[in-house]
Design a protein around this motif. Structure first.
Motif, PDB file in Angstrom:
ATOM      1  N   ASP A  29       0.585  -5.137  -8.417  1.00  0.00           N
ATOM      2  CA  ASP A  29      -0.348  -5.194  -7.290  1.00  0.00           C
ATOM      3  C   ASP A  29       0.417  -5.676  -6.059  1.00  0.00           C
ATOM      4  OD1 ASP A  29      -2.468  -5.466  -5.561  1.00  0.00           O
ATOM      5  OD2 ASP A  29      -3.344  -7.186  -6.568  1.00  0.00           O
ATOM      6  N   GLU A  59      -1.497  -0.738  -8.529  1.00  0.00           N
ATOM      7  CA  GLU A  59      -2.532  -0.800  -7.494  1.00  0.00           C
ATOM      8  C   GLU A  59      -1.895  -0.519  -6.134  1.00  0.00           C
ATOM      9  OE1 GLU A  59      -5.778  -3.869  -5.561  1.00  0.00           O
ATOM     10  OE2 GLU A  59      -4.993  -4.305  -7.558  1.00  0.00           O
ATOM     11  N   VAL A  81      -9.973   0.306  -3.414  1.00  0.00           N
ATOM     12  CA  VAL A  81      -8.905  -0.038  -4.346  1.00  0.00           C
ATOM     13  C   VAL A  81      -8.516   1.205  -5.135  1.00  0.00           C
ATOM     14  CG1 VAL A  81      -8.242  -1.493  -6.286  1.00  0.00           C
ATOM     15  CG2 VAL A  81      -9.728  -2.409  -4.506  1.00  0.00           C
ATOM     16  N   PHE A  83      -5.816   2.848  -8.120  1.00  0.00           N
ATOM     17  CA  PHE A  83      -4.896   2.602  -9.216  1.00  0.00           C
ATOM     18  C   PHE A  83      -4.276   3.919  -9.638  1.00  0.00           C
ATOM     19  CE2 PHE A  83      -8.076  -0.739  -9.662  1.00  0.00           C
ATOM     20  CZ  PHE A  83      -7.299  -1.873  -9.794  1.00  0.00           C
TER      21      PHE A  83
END
Length: 87
Positions: A29, A59, A81, A83
């Motif tokens: 992340d 991410e 967000v 992924f």
């Protein structure tokens, strides 16, 4: 003692290059504005950090597209967000 993001990033990049372990799961992340963000999946595979059936969950922001990456599995979006899954 605290570790700032400015201090942590060089440590991360040194770790990737010197790690001799393999992992079942890596969750990354990074800061979305990180200039080196798009190089991170390549580094994980270049330095062979995933076990044979390991999974990289990465991410990132909506402007990054990793669908052409040779280890790409799928992309998932949850609001702002994003992924990308690699194997």
């Amino acid at each position: 003692d605290t570790l700032s993001l400015h201090d942590a990033l060089p440590i991360f990049f040194r770790f990737v290059k010197s790690c001799h372990q393999k992992f079942d799961l890596i969750f990354a992340d990074p800061p979305y504005a990180l200039p080196e963000l798009e190089t991170i999946p390549n580094l994980i595979f270049q330095y062979d950090l995933l076990k044979e059936d390991g999974l990289l969950v990465f991410e990132h922001g909506k402007n990054n597209d990793f669908s052409a990456h040779p280890h790409f599995i799928e992309h998932r979006s949850y609001g702002s967000v994003n992924f990308t899954l690699f194997r």
